[in-house]
Design a protein around this motif. Structure first.
Motif, PDB file in Angstrom:
ATOM      1  N   VAL A  91       0.928  -1.179  -0.048  1.00 50.95           N
ATOM      2  CA  VAL A  91       0.121  -0.003   0.055  1.00 50.95           C
ATOM      3  C   VAL A  91       0.856   1.186  -0.033  1.00 50.95           C
ATOM      4  CG1 VAL A  91      -1.509   1.295   1.233  1.00 50.95           C
ATOM      5  CG2 VAL A  91      -1.974  -1.166   0.874  1.00 50.95           C
ATOM      6  N   ALA A 132      -3.825   2.534  -4.467  1.00 50.21           N
ATOM      7  CA  ALA A 132      -4.191   1.977  -3.185  1.00 50.21           C
ATOM      8  C   ALA A 132      -5.645   2.911  -3.065  1.00 50.21           C
ATOM      9  CB  ALA A 132      -3.528   2.068  -1.930  1.00 50.21           C
ATOM     10  N   LEU A 159      -0.674  -3.080  -7.589  1.00 50.30           N
ATOM     11  CA  LEU A 159      -2.146  -2.669  -7.254  1.00 50.30           C
ATOM     12  C   LEU A 159      -2.802  -2.058  -8.504  1.00 50.30           C
ATOM     13  CD1 LEU A 159      -0.984  -3.128  -4.480  1.00 50.30           C
ATOM     14  CD2 LEU A 159      -2.419  -1.294  -3.574  1.00 50.30           C
TER      15      LEU A 159
END
Length: 464
Positions: free
Chosen positions: A204, A211, A240
Motif C-alpha cells: 500500500v 491503493a 495494485l
C-alpha cells in the motif's frame, strides 16, 4: 402443578455444559472504535445497578458491509461478560432462505446440555426449555442473517443477564427494546488500513495512488475489499495498479470481485431475489441514467406509476438495503452505491429490451421537459413568462411540482446531472428529437435564472 417447562427441566449434569460456539473473528476486519463503544455501553448497562435485563443489539446494513464480521468482533470482546457460554447460529442459507427456528432451538438445546432424546418436538416446548436452560446464566447469543422478526421471536433470550447480537439487512423495527447499529461503507482511511492488513502495508505504501483508487472502486465495502485483498495475496507479482485497471472497467468490475466462494454480485443478488417483480424492475431501471444520486420523483416515470406509489416502492428498496436515502431541504434524495448500480445495470440489460429501455427513457425525458418548462415560466429574475400549450406528457401532482420548483435556480442546480444524463442517454438510444427538446429547455431555464455575469456550465454548453 407440573408444567411442560418443569417436566423438561434439565438435570444438574445437563446444566453444567458451557457452549463455545463462536466462529473466529474475520481476519483483517477492524472497526475497533465502534466495537469498543458498543462493548462499553453494553457492559456499563449490565453493571449500572438497575435490575438486569436481557440486552438485544441489531446490527443492520447492506449486503457485504461487514455485519457478521462486526458482530463476531463484538461478541469476542463480550466473552468475559458471558462466562456461561456463547451460542451462534446462521439463520439464513447462502441464497437467503430462512432456517427454521425449531432447528436452531434443537441445536442450542443440545449445546446447552439437554439430552438429545429429551428435546421436545413442539416449537413452543423447545422455546420453554431453552428459557429454562438459560435461567440464572449469563450467555451470549449471536443470531446471524436474521430474515424477519417472526424468525427470532422464540430465539431471543428472556433471562436477565443474557445478551443477543442479531445481524440483518432489515433493521427489524418490530423487535422492541433493542439497540440498533447500522453499518455504512468504511471511511477511506479504515478501508486503506484493512487493505494493508491483508496484503501488507508495504504494498500500500509503495502505490499510494493506486491503493486510494482501489478503495474508491470498492466503495468502502468490506466484502469487496476482502476479495480484492485475497486476489492480490494470491498474485504477489501483480501491482495494485493492475487490479485497479480491471476494476475500472465497469463491464467487468463485478466479475473481478469474485474469489473462491465469495462474490459481491451474489451477495447483492440475495437482496434482489427477495424483491417482488415490480420492485426488481424498478431497481434495474434506476441504473438507466447512470446516476448515483436522484430525487424521489424519478421513480414515477421509471416504474410508469404515480408519484405516491413510486416513492413507496423506493422506500421498500431502502428497507431492503439496496438504495440509500437522505433528507434535504428540498425533500428526500436517494443514492445507489457504485457496485449496486453496476448490479442494477446488469439486471436492466437482462430484463428489458433496447426498445423497452427507450420507452422508459422517453417517459423520464418527457417528465424532465415538463419540469424544465414549468420552472422556466415561473417568476424568475423579475420576469413572468406565459405558459405555452402542452408542457409535457408526463405530469407530477401540481402541489408537488409547486414545492419542487419553488426556487427554479436551486432545482436546476440539483437537477443538472439528471438533465445531462438523460440527454446523453437519449442520444445513445437515437431519440434525437427528445435530446434537442431537453437540451433547449434546460438551456432556456439556465438563461432565465443565472446571474448576468455567470457563464454557461461546461456540460450544458457542450450539450447545447
Amino acid at each position: 402443578v407440573l408444567t411442560a417447562a418443569d417436566a423438561a427441566a434439565p438435570c444438574p449434569a445437563e446444566s453444567a455444559s458451557v457452549p463455545r460456539l463462536l466462529p473466529a473473528p474475520v481476519p483483517g476486519f477492524s472497526r475497533q472504535d465502534r466495537v469498543t463503544a458498543l462493548v462499553s455501553e453494553l457492559t456499563a448497562s449490565a453493571g449500572a445497578g438497575t435490575p438486569a435485563a436481557p440486552r438485544t443489539v441489531i446490527v443492520s446494513g447492506r449486503g457485504g458491509v461487514g455485519k457478521t464480521a462486526f458482530a463476531l468482533q463484538t461478541a469476542h470482546a463480550l466473552i468475559p461478560a458471558h462466562p456461561d457460554g456463547q451460542l451462534f447460529a446462521e439463520l439464513s442459507d447462502a441464497e437467503g432462505r430462512p432456517v427454521e427456528p425449531a432447528e436452531i432451538l434443537r441445536r442450542f438445546l443440545r449445546a446447552l446440555g439437554a439430552d438429545p432424546a429429551s428435546v421436545p418436538e413442539d416449537l413452543l416446548e423447545r422455546a420453554e426449555l431453552y428459557r429454562s436452560l438459560l435461567a440464572d446464566r449469563r450467555v451470549l447469543v449471536v443470531l446471524d442473517g436474521v430474515v424477519d422478526e417472526e424468525q427470532v421471536s422464540r430465539l431471543l433470550p428472556a433471562p436477565a443477564g443474557c445478551t443477543a447480537l442479531l445481524t440483518s439487512r432489515d433493521p427489524l423495527p418490530g423487535v422492541l427494546g433493542t439497540h440498533g447499529v447500522c453499518l455504512d461503507p468504511m471511511p477511506n482511511d479504515e478501508a486503506a488500513a484493512m487493505l494493508g492488513s491483508m496484503i501488507g502495508a508495504g504494498r500500500v505504501h509503495d502505490e499510494p495512488v493506486s491503493a486510494a483508487e482501489l478503495v474508491r472502486l470498492c466503495g468502502g465495502l468490506p466484502l469487496a475489499l476482502r476479495i480484492a485483498g485475497a486476489r492480490l495475496r494470491a498474485r504477489p507479482h501483480w501491482s495494485l495498479g493492475q487490479l485497479v485497471e480491471r476494476l475500472a472497467d465497469e463491464s467487468r468490475c463485478l466479475d473481478e470481485l469474485e474469489h473462491a466462494r465469495e462474490s459481491v454480485r451474489d451477495r447483492i443478488g440475495v437482496s434482489y431475489a427477495a424483491l417482488a417483480p415490480e420492485l426488481q424492475r424498478l431497481f434495474g431501471r434506476l441504473a438507466l441514467l447512470r446516476l448515483d444520486d436522484f430525487p424521489a420523483w424519478l421513480a414515477a416515470p421509471l416504474a410508469d406509476t404515480d408519484l405516491t406509489t413510486g416513492t413507496e416502492m423506493l422506500d421498500v428498496l431502502v428497507q431492503a438495503q439496496l438504495v440509500d436515502t437522505r433528507r434535504t431541504a428540498q425533500g428526500s434524495r436517494y443514492h445507489l452505491h457504485k457496485l449496486f448500480r453496476l448490479f442494477a445495470r446488469e439486471r436492466l440489460t437482462e430484463a428489458e429490451t433496447a426498445e423497452r429501455r427507450a420507452d422508459i427513457l422517453q417517459r423520464v425525458v418527457s417528465t424532465l421537459i415538463s419540469l424544465a418548462r414549468t420552472a422556466h415560466h415561473r417568476p424568475a429574475a423579475g420576469r413572468v413568462h406565459a405558459m405555452p400549450e402542452g408542457v409535457g406528457r408526463e405530469r407530477l401532482p401540481a402541489r408537488y411540482v409547486e414545492r419542487l420548483l419553488a426556487q427554479p435556480g436551486t432545482w436546476l442546480g440539483q437537477g443538472r446531472s439528471i438533465l445531462l444524463s438523460a440527454a446523453e442517454q437519449a442520444l445513445v438510444v437515437g431519440a434525437s428529437e427528445e435530446f434537442w427538446d431537453l437540451t433547449k429547455e434546460g438551456f432556456r431555464l439556465f438563461e432565465a435564472v443565472r446571474p448576468v455575469a455567470s457563464p454557461v456550465p461546461v456540460g450544458l454548453h457542450m450539450t447545447a
